[in-house]
Write a protein that holds these residues in place. Sequence first.
Motif, short mmCIF file in Angstrom:
data_model
loop_
_atom_site.label_atom_id
_atom_site.label_comp_id
_atom_site.label_asym_id
_atom_site.label_seq_id
_atom_site.Cartn_x
_atom_site.Cartn_y
_atom_site.Cartn_z
N UNK A 1 10.49 6.16 -0.93
CA UNK A 1 11.47 5.15 -0.55
C UNK A 1 12.18 4.62 -1.79
N UNK B 1 8.77 -5.30 -3.35
CA UNK B 1 9.89 -4.80 -4.16
C UNK B 1 10.84 -3.98 -3.32
N UNK B 2 10.26 -3.09 -2.51
CA UNK B 2 11.11 -2.26 -1.65
C UNK B 2 11.92 -3.12 -0.70
N UNK C 1 5.95 4.49 -2.15
CA UNK C 1 6.74 3.80 -3.17
C UNK C 1 7.74 4.74 -3.80
N UNK D 1 0.17 5.01 -1.18
CA UNK D 1 0.95 4.02 -1.92
C UNK D 1 2.00 4.71 -2.79
N UNK E 1 16.36 4.24 -3.04
CA UNK E 1 17.00 2.97 -3.36
C UNK E 1 17.38 2.90 -4.83
N UNK F 1 2.18 -1.19 5.63
CA UNK F 1 1.33 -2.26 5.08
C UNK F 1 0.09 -2.43 5.97
N UNK G 1 15.22 2.95 -7.22
CA UNK G 1 14.18 2.26 -7.97
C UNK G 1 13.29 3.24 -8.73
N UNK H 1 4.41 -3.67 -4.26
CA UNK H 1 5.30 -2.52 -4.10
C UNK H 1 6.17 -2.68 -2.85
N UNK H 2 5.52 -3.06 -1.74
CA UNK H 2 6.27 -3.24 -0.50
C UNK H 2 7.28 -4.37 -0.65
N UNK I 1 8.02 -0.50 7.00
CA UNK I 1 7.21 -0.98 5.89
C UNK I 1 6.03 -1.81 6.39
#
Lengths: 408, 678
Positions: free
Chosen positions: A354, B78-79, A351, A347, A358, A317, A360, B75-76, A313
Amino acid sequence: MPKKTFGRTPKVHARSASPAVANARQSTSPVNIPLFAIVAALVAVGLVTVYSVTLTNAEYNFWRQVIGIGIGIVLMVLFWLFDYRRFGSWFVPLLVIDCLLIMLPMIPGLGIEVNGATSWIKIGPLTAQPSEWAKPVTILMMAAGCARFDGEITKGTDYLKLVGCLLLPCVLLIREDLGSTLVLLVIGFFILFVGGASRRWIIVTLLTLVVIVAGGLGLNSALNTWSGGDIQILKPYQMSRLLVFIDQDNPDYADDAYNLNQAKIAVGSGEITGKGFGNATQSSGGFLPEAATDFIFCVYAEQFGFLGALVLLALYLALMAVALTIGLRASDKLGSCIVAGVMGMWLFQILENIGMDLGLMPITGIPLPFMSYGSSFMLTNFICIGLLCSIWSRRLDVSNRTRKVASR
Amino acid sequence: MVAALSAAAIVLLFIAAIVLIVLIARSGRKNKSRVSFGGKRAKSMPVGTESSSSGDGEVTMRRRFFIFFGLIGAAVATLVAKLWSMQVMSGEEYTQRAESNRITEYTTVAPRGRIFDRNGVELVGNRSSFVVLANAEVQNNPAVINRLSTVLGIPRETIKQSAASQSGGAQADRVLAIDIDSRAVAYITEHHEAFPGISIEGRTVRTYPNGKLASHVLGYTGTISEAELKKQSAGVSYESGDIVGKDGAEQAFEAYLKGDRGVKRVEINASGEVVNSVDSIDPAQGNDVRLTLDVNVQKVAEEALQQAFVDAHNAKYDNAAAGAIVCMNAKTGEVIAMASAPDYDPTEFIGGISSDTWSELTGDKSGYPLSNRCIAGLYPAASTFKGFTGLAGLQYGYASEQSVWDCKGTWTGFGEQWPQKCWNTSGHGQIGFHMGIVESCDVVFYEIAKRFYQETADSDAVLQKYLKSWGFGQKTGIEISGEAEGRVPTPDWKKAYNKDAPESQAWLPGDLSNLIIGQGDLLVTPLQVCCGYAGLATGRVPKPVLLSSVMASDGETVVVDGASFQGSTIHPDFEEKNLEIMRSGFRDVVAEGSVKNVFAGMGVNISGKTGTGEVAGHDNYGWFVGYGPSEDPQYVCACCIEEGGSGATCAAPAVRSVLAAALGQDTSHVAGTATEER
């Protein structure tokens, strides 16, 4: 040209404060070293993970993936050398190419069905997913469209025209590939957003989206019931994936819940440090489906744990941060819009990919940048890197922009 | 520790992200003048001239880029938060779920323990065989069931039922057939694609090296029933398809014989295929059981029983075909031979008995071969009972060594209207107690019954209570199941028994005189008589036992010593001198009485008593019970031949052979002389 030298001088001070661009202290360097370092790291992590899957799963071929990356690098260099600014005047041809790419699998004899969706083409021994290539085309198309307004899309008709051009490929794609359609929409949204669409239109669009999604789902089930299943906007499996996401324990969606559960087990069982390379039991035992493609993150997180996931991650980023600096320092609005589209695509894919592992996000089959097995999207990623490089290298070259803007 | 590090890593990541954003924002602000400057030039305005409209577009784009990056950061974050909760907080739970995905556990069947005689001769062993197993899917696959039915020769419905059984758990394999032949094994393995969900596993089944020998004692095995599965006690775990003892020693000593299942943990893949063996605990064979039986004596007993039928046939008792003989150690109660005829072949039960065979074994015309007549056969004790009623007379003073009675062949002691006959209808004349036993004179006992009738109240049932104190009317407590209690009739019993026939409820004097000669409503088992005579012979009524010891399957370690189960559970009241009077009578029955030539030349002095039971609608039932050596009784043996005629003719030679075998004497058959004696 004196204009050029004028633009160059203040940048030296500007960049020195940012760690993300610290390596690019030589302000005039056409090469963005941090970008290459990050991409190299991501590709390495991706290859290691794909390799670990190929250890137990003969379905995937490690060398195919390597070749895909090789072709990607060639494409990247080509796009880097190519002056992106020439795309600025290709709005209509790009839109046409976009739609053609999306319709390619619908040509009988060329398209093949995979997992219930006709979004693949097959030429000889090679298969490809053209909708992946529609992504950079959409980026260029929307950026070309938005850049003309020089950061201020205030007229409603302009905005609607752009949205209409975005929706055209999306409508063509939604039946076969909902996930990629969403990617195109997100790309378009962020280009419009960064490209200067007025706040009013953005808010209206978001509200409309909420209404359409809610109404569309309602309409879908109503139509479905009324027609006895003959008319379906969403395919049943798409509906099921959405419903299982909303109601994760409902036994009616057992198959989709199975995938979701196995994905969560794979990620969770990685714990903090992971099970170690080659010990991803969830994928090697076959419990986790699509291990090298859609669920590659699970395989990674299972082997390398929470710390490994943090590294990945952090790399993403950092990639975004570098892209941001490129976008901010692009010599023209077209460059900035292209960067916004690329960032939007990444993005959303990161999002969603991944996030679905999870629990999400709902499950859709969209790949993880630089990680997932499959060359179509790998080529797209390298094309995007090529575009970023092209923008970066030409950040100081204002002449073209001046000419172009003047010609508008 | 690691968790703390990870937490720190997250915090650092967030800080880094924020710093990054701030720094980029700042660098952006610094650049602003340049970019807006450039913007001005973009409008082709002269260098250095301000243009607010173009600058607005730049500012908007810049601000929106930062909002965009903020979204990315969110977003990151949250992950990362979700990853933290899954991998760090709930990691162990997910690890367990991954393990239960990957690792599956199943149990492996353990062989049963073997059964030996007291000297270590194998009576029941094991041999390997094949069983057919089905997974949970097979019940929904009629094609496979049909094919199996053809290949195995088992009815379709039977297979369907076994395949649907969930007793071992919904996902457990079900046993469809046991001990299938090699042809079926070959067929199924060669055509395995035609039998999805079917597997073949090697297991052990029972073998009987001595064939039918002692089948009633050994019992048989079968697949555990649903009812047995449900009532299984804690700490013992059976699974569907397990083989358990169903009768005899197999059932009585199930707890020892049962093996402990092994556990196998294997790694499987998503298709359920075994990838790897993780670890395993081998199944432990059950303990071996040594019975008190002596194979040699048992063989003699079974042959003697058959010979008894021949003897009976020779004496024109053609119906003789069933009987029982039991021999035990007079002191310890250890049963060394127990035979019942007709018998059955326990191998019929291997792999599940067919319904045809079952009805052959249990039908009306079968002669009930499954019944162990030693413990379940109910007969009138006839004159063998005089051993106990005579002792009762002595105990209560209604008879003594000096008593003399007059036998005229017919006795009318309870009135002229109820004459009762002695077996010797011409009469024994003047006769004392000793000769009353030796000659088995009924009149002597009628007279004793009359004293009981006259001097004790019917309702006190004094004679019956005394007889019960010797173990009659109750189970002896031998380990194997199916034992009958027998019956000692009392006034209370008669009233309750005839509750629907008021005219038959009254206790009559004749009931007592019938009881005293072992007739009437009295019912005893050969084992009860055997135990009772062991008591008469030694002064102590032993509890009959079949368990000699339990050995670990290595054949050396003794797990349980059978001696701990020996002993007396009943303690009748008697005076030693009275017992001596009885014993001298038994001695002379053999030395001088009707069985004199049967036991002649045996080399050991034997004592005993004959009996000939009258059963309405049947030929007489022949009895003999004997013990020896008379001086120090070691073994006691009782035999009853259904419809065999006089006990002296059919039963006594059988008892002679068995006692001879037990005492190490010549076991050759000596025929009795025909006699009317009862």
